[in-house]
Design an enzyme around this catalytic site. Structure first.
Site, PDB file in Angstrom:
ATOM      1  N   LEU A 195      -3.226  -0.821  -1.444  1.00 24.17           N
ATOM      2  CA  LEU A 195      -3.370   0.416  -2.276  1.00 24.17           C
ATOM      3  C   LEU A 195      -4.039   1.393  -1.071  1.00 24.17           C
ATOM      4  O   LEU A 195      -5.088   1.938  -1.407  1.00 24.17           O
ATOM      5  CB  LEU A 195      -4.228   0.244  -3.243  1.00 24.17           C
ATOM      6  N   ALA A 214       1.336  -2.507 -18.570  1.00 27.57           N
ATOM      7  CA  ALA A 214       0.255  -2.678 -19.687  1.00 27.57           C
ATOM      8  C   ALA A 214      -1.076  -1.741 -19.839  1.00 27.57           C
ATOM      9  O   ALA A 214      -1.293  -0.962 -20.732  1.00 27.57           O
ATOM     10  CB  ALA A 214      -0.329  -4.207 -19.711  1.00 27.57           C
ATOM     11  N   ARG A 255      -1.096   4.896   3.927  1.00 30.99           N
ATOM     12  CA  ARG A 255      -0.677   4.163   5.349  1.00 30.99           C
ATOM     13  C   ARG A 255       0.293   4.961   6.073  1.00 30.99           C
ATOM     14  O   ARG A 255       1.170   4.516   6.833  1.00 30.99           O
ATOM     15  CB  ARG A 255       0.058   2.704   4.910  1.00 30.99           C
ATOM     16  N   TRP A 278      12.121  -3.412  -2.915  1.00 28.83           N
ATOM     17  CA  TRP A 278      11.640  -1.956  -3.368  1.00 28.83           C
ATOM     18  C   TRP A 278      12.642  -1.199  -4.202  1.00 28.83           C
ATOM     19  O   TRP A 278      13.956  -1.371  -3.849  1.00 28.83           O
ATOM     20  CB  TRP A 278      11.377  -1.111  -2.118  1.00 28.83           C
ATOM     21  N   GLU A 302     -17.380  28.808   1.033  1.00 22.61           N
ATOM     22  CA  GLU A 302     -17.982  29.926   1.080  1.00 22.61           C
ATOM     23  C   GLU A 302     -18.767  29.902   2.624  1.00 22.61           C
ATOM     24  O   GLU A 302     -18.671  30.917   3.588  1.00 22.61           O
ATOM     25  CB  GLU A 302     -18.816  30.621   0.174  1.00 22.61           C
ATOM     26  N   ASP A 349       1.391  -8.109  -6.528  1.00 22.13           N
ATOM     27  CA  ASP A 349       1.751  -7.479  -5.333  1.00 22.13           C
ATOM     28  C   ASP A 349       0.732  -7.726  -4.086  1.00 22.13           C
ATOM     29  O   ASP A 349       1.252  -7.352  -3.110  1.00 22.13           O
ATOM     30  CB  ASP A 349       1.673  -5.854  -5.733  1.00 22.13           C
ATOM     31  N   THR A 396      -0.894  -6.269 -11.751  1.00 18.70           N
ATOM     32  CA  THR A 396      -0.331  -5.495 -10.580  1.00 18.70           C
ATOM     33  C   THR A 396      -0.889  -5.957  -9.286  1.00 18.70           C
ATOM     34  O   THR A 396      -0.444  -6.214  -8.345  1.00 18.70           O
ATOM     35  CB  THR A 396      -0.424  -3.964 -10.498  1.00 18.70           C
ATOM     36  N   GLY A 421      -0.102  -1.683 -13.926  1.00 16.01           N
ATOM     37  CA  GLY A 421       1.218  -1.801 -14.255  1.00 16.01           C
ATOM     38  C   GLY A 421       1.504  -1.225 -15.897  1.00 16.01           C
ATOM     39  O   GLY A 421       0.825  -0.360 -16.297  1.00 16.01           O
TER      40      GLY A 421
END
Length: 375
Positions: free
Chosen positions: A214, A310, A217, A180, A62, A210, A206, A308
């Site tokens: 995170l 789990a 990009r 991938w 506003e 990997d 995870t 992941g």
């Protein structure tokens, strides 16, 4: 010929659609505040001001719209996706700003559930002689600010579970290879999803497999990377990991059990890592709801869980997955591949977690399906 009432309703819907579009621009970078959009229409029916909540939560929508409109706001109509605030905080109340500007009417999508507002903003406006209409595109406004609403009503953030799998529901081969499964277009869409969330949450499995950054990009969006959260109750994340090494650039928070040894914390803190201690449950691991409540206590309203299997299973079992974004690649790995969800003990079909399909679209050569949790 349409009636004046129908004509006004059509105008209200048109301007509120614009306000909702503006509100979405704030998703992911305004927490702990809501993402609000505002459109100011002058007495001649033209738009004289637009605004949305700015990064960090201020200025409010506003305020931004009123600054644009100046004196043209007088006698006009304000369209706001969330009830204007009425309390004095770091900025003056938006309800008072609208009154001072001399608007004659305010159209609001939904009431603010925050105890400091919750109807008071609309009351202030009405007491000042301003016409107030509530409920235009209410469902859409609730969807935009679902995270903020959950934060204020249930004390936890909105949880969106994102996964990428084969047609047979596998996220990796039996050897753990996952890069991938989906194509470049799907991965780009995933980065856009990161931009609209306050944090990305992953389990330690995870993070270890990997060594992912995170981050967001896509070109020009590095500054929009959300907080990275790793559920790592035994503090297994290596100091050499990208998440630790880049913590001063993009915040990294590690969820640990309050039983975890604390002498190593300072090694991680030297890189900018922050720790959130959560009391362990019966199995010596923090309960899922406790983790989400701890994140909400830090102001997070929208989290994107990227695995992941789990962690995904734990959240499903607890009934804490609000939305599901499922990228499916047109291929199959077989039963020995790693499944999207680890086993979580469903014996009866009546205990199955159910979702409602909302959208399905092709993204490159893959398919993106979005779901919401069934009521």
């Amino acid at each position: 010929m349409s009636s004046p009432k129908k004509s006004t309703e059509a105008v209200d819907r048109r301007h509120m659609r614009v306000a909702l579009t503006l509100a979405r621009r704030g998703l992911g970078n305004v927490w702990p505040n809501p993402a609000v959009g505002c459109v100011l229409v002058g007495v001649d029916g033209s738009i004289v001001g637009r605004g949305w909540t700015q990064p960090g939560g201020r200025p409010h929508a506003e305020t931004q719209a009123l600054d644009q409109a100046g004196t043209k706001a007088k006698g006009g109509t304000a369209y706001v996706t969330l009830e204007p605030c009425s309390h004095h905080g770091k900025t003056p109340p938006c309800a008072e700003a609208l009154i001072t500007a001399g608007v004659s009417r305010v159209v609001i999508s939904i009431e603010d559930p925050d105890d400091r507002v919750s109807g008071r903003g609309a009351t202030l406006l009405r007491e000042a002689g301003i016409d107030v209409d509530l409920g235009v595109y209410a469902d859409e406004a609730k969807a935009v600010n679902a995270g903020f609403l959950l934060h204020r009503t249930l004390g936890r953030p909105l949880v969106t579970l994102k996964t990428a799998s084969t047609l047979d529901g596998r996220i990796a081969t039996h050897s753990g290879q996952s890069q991938w499964i989906t194509g470049a277009a799907a991965r780009q869409r995933g980065h856009l999803m990161r931009k609209t969330h306050d944090a990305i949450v992953v389990g330690i499995g995870t993070a270890l497999v990997d060594d992912a950054e995170l981050t967001c990009r896509l070109p020009g969006m590095a500054q929009d990377s959300p907080v990275r959260v790793v559920v790592d109750t035994r503090l297994q994340l290596p100091l050499e990991s990208k998440l630790v090494q880049t913590a001063e650039t993009v915040p990294t928070w590690i969820i640990v059990s309050s039983e975890t040894m604390t002498e190593r914390y300072k090694e991680y803190a030297a890189f900018g890592v922050e720790f959130i201690e959560v009391a362990p449950g019966a199995d010596h691991h923090p309960e899922a709801l406790s983790v989400l409540q701890a994140l909400a206590a830090r102001g997070l309203t929208r989290v994107l869980v990227e695995g992941g299997s789990a962690l995904s299973a734990v959240l499903l079992r607890a009934g804490l997955v609000d939305r599901l974004a499922w990228f499916r690649a047109p291929g199959a790995i077989g039963g020995d591949g790693i499944p999207v969800f680890a086993p979580y003990g469903v014996d009866q079909l009546s205990d199955m977690r159910r979702f409602v399909l909302e959208t399905s679209e092709r993204v490159g050569n893959d398919t993106l399906e979005t779901y919401r949790a069934a009521d």
